[in-house]
Design an enzyme around this catalytic site. Structure first.
Site, short mmCIF file in Angstrom:
data_model
loop_
_atom_site.label_atom_id
_atom_site.label_comp_id
_atom_site.label_asym_id
_atom_site.label_seq_id
_atom_site.Cartn_x
_atom_site.Cartn_y
_atom_site.Cartn_z
N LEU A 78 0.87 -1.17 0.00
CA LEU A 78 0.00 0.00 0.00
C LEU A 78 0.91 1.22 0.00
O LEU A 78 1.98 1.20 0.62
CB LEU A 78 -0.90 0.02 1.25
CG LEU A 78 -1.91 -1.13 1.41
CD1 LEU A 78 -2.62 -0.99 2.76
CD2 LEU A 78 -2.92 -1.14 0.28
N ASP A 79 0.50 2.28 -0.67
CA ASP A 79 1.28 3.51 -0.65
C ASP A 79 1.45 3.99 0.79
O ASP A 79 0.63 3.69 1.66
CB ASP A 79 0.58 4.60 -1.45
CG ASP A 79 0.55 4.29 -2.94
OD1 ASP A 79 1.40 3.50 -3.39
OD2 ASP A 79 -0.32 4.84 -3.64
N ARG A 80 2.49 4.78 1.02
CA ARG A 80 2.76 5.27 2.38
C ARG A 80 1.53 5.94 2.99
O ARG A 80 1.20 5.73 4.15
CB ARG A 80 3.93 6.26 2.35
CG ARG A 80 4.27 6.82 3.73
CD ARG A 80 5.44 7.77 3.67
NE ARG A 80 5.17 8.92 2.80
CZ ARG A 80 6.03 9.89 2.56
NH1 ARG A 80 7.23 9.84 3.10
NH2 ARG A 80 5.69 10.89 1.78
N THR A 140 -1.61 5.54 2.18
CA THR A 140 -2.82 4.71 2.17
C THR A 140 -2.82 3.83 3.41
O THR A 140 -1.89 3.06 3.64
CB THR A 140 -2.87 3.83 0.91
OG1 THR A 140 -2.82 4.66 -0.25
CG2 THR A 140 -4.14 3.01 0.88
N ARG A 187 -5.73 6.07 -7.44
CA ARG A 187 -5.41 7.49 -7.53
C ARG A 187 -5.41 7.96 -8.98
O ARG A 187 -5.94 9.02 -9.31
CB ARG A 187 -4.05 7.75 -6.88
CG ARG A 187 -4.01 7.36 -5.40
CD ARG A 187 -2.59 7.26 -4.88
NE ARG A 187 -1.89 8.52 -4.95
CZ ARG A 187 -0.58 8.64 -4.76
NH1 ARG A 187 0.16 7.56 -4.50
NH2 ARG A 187 0.00 9.82 -4.83
#
Length: 323
Positions: free
Chosen positions: A142-144, A146, A243
């Site tokens: 997961l993105d930082r 998120t 996104r």
């Protein structure tokens, strides 16, 4: 990787495998090597076809000699850190965690400490070695910014099975996000191709050709003021997919200053309108379900929206914007 067939392996590609991707052929050619592990060996230059270093997507010709070097494991020298971590489920094969916003999943340039991997090592967790020295146990990311549900493998067998399910898009993954405005319909499907931005190489972009297929289903849960709360179901799992697709629809994620707008959000029109500044983009992986990689039991995890969602909605409501 206790059962990995280490050492140098030499073989000849059978003629009837011509046209097949190298990373699909490799696990069959060398039992004990998962597809994920095979891809990493190829990317690290440990697989040669006719003496040449190649890519995972290389198509086989049939009849060419192949050399595969499976190196010994590199000692893990990462720092274990005592970091708070909310574990939703764990057994001998895997863990499921609620990753907080702001935590990077694994070490990377600029983020050598404070990652999920550091936290797992701090718990003395046994992790799969397929991800290598810096990404032990990491099946997906997961993105930082998120937050949300993420599964980690404790064994190579579990890692291989979970990776295969992610590659086959056979994991049930749902997100929620607050966006500017809203999509053109209350529900729909975004189907595009996503790849590296042609100019800004750290960004992804919807491409007219090339890239990889990316499919996101969405539905509107709620509209408040000039914002909407959406639910997303991922049919594929491309980098920054939600996104990029929100920006593509013209309703970027609130706080996404890469694909959208500044984190200082105007709450109305005109100079007198108030603003609120968010600390992260408002995207949350709230649901993950999949069959257990060993027992086959269905595991399903659903968590509440993070407090940042309620705080943002309260700020908007304070401006009289709730509908």
């Amino acid at each position: 990787m206790p059962n990995e067939p280490r050492g140098t392996h030499r073989l000849t590609v059978p003629a009837d495998r011509a046209g097949e991707r190298l990373d699909r052929f490799l696990p069959e050619a060398i039992p004990g090597i998962s597809r994920a592990r095979g891809q990493r060996l190829i990317e690290e230059g440990n697989v040669r076809l006719a003496g040449e270093i190649v890519r995972p997507s290389t198509r086989l010709k049939g009849g060419e000699p192949m050399t595969v070097v499976v190196p010994p494991p590199v000692p893990l020298d990462m720092v274990a850190e005592d970091l708070p971590l909310h574990v939703l489920y764990e057994d001998a094969h895997l863990l499921v965690v609620d990753k907080p916003a702001g935590m990077v999943v694994h070490p990377a340039p600029g983020h050598s400490r404070g990652t999920l991997v550091n936290a797992l090592l701090g718990r003395s967790d046994t992790l799969s070695g397929i991800g290598g020295v810096s990404r032990p146990g990491i099946v997906h990311r997961l993105d930082r910014d998120t937050s949300g549900v993420l599964v980690v493998a404790r064994t190579d067998a579990a890692h291989g099975t979970l990776s295969a399910r992610f590659a086959a898009h056979a994991m049930d993954r749902k997100y929620r996000g607050i966006v500017f405005g809203g999509p053109p319909a209350d529900k729909g499907t975004v189907s595009t191709r996503i790849g590296r931005h042609p100019v800004h190489r750290k960004k992804m972009a919807v491409l007219p050709a090339g890239g990889r297929e990316a499919v996101t289903r969405y539905r509107r849960i709620e509209t408040f003021g000039p914002f909407s709360l959406l639910e997303f179901r991922l049919e594929t799992g491309r980098t920054h997919q939600v996104r990029v697709h929100c920006a593509h629809l013209g309703c970027p994620i609130v706080g996404d200053d890469v694909y959208g707008r500044s984190r200082k959000i105007p709450l109305g029109k005109g100079a007198s309108a108030g603003t609120v500044t968010v600390s992260r983009f408002l995207l949350h992986a709230f649901h993950l379900a999949f069959p257990h990689p060993v027992t086959g039991e269905l595991l399903s995890f659903t968590i509440s929206d993070p407090p940042e969602f309620a705080a943002f909605k309260a700020a908007v409501s304070g401006q009289g914007g709730h509908s």
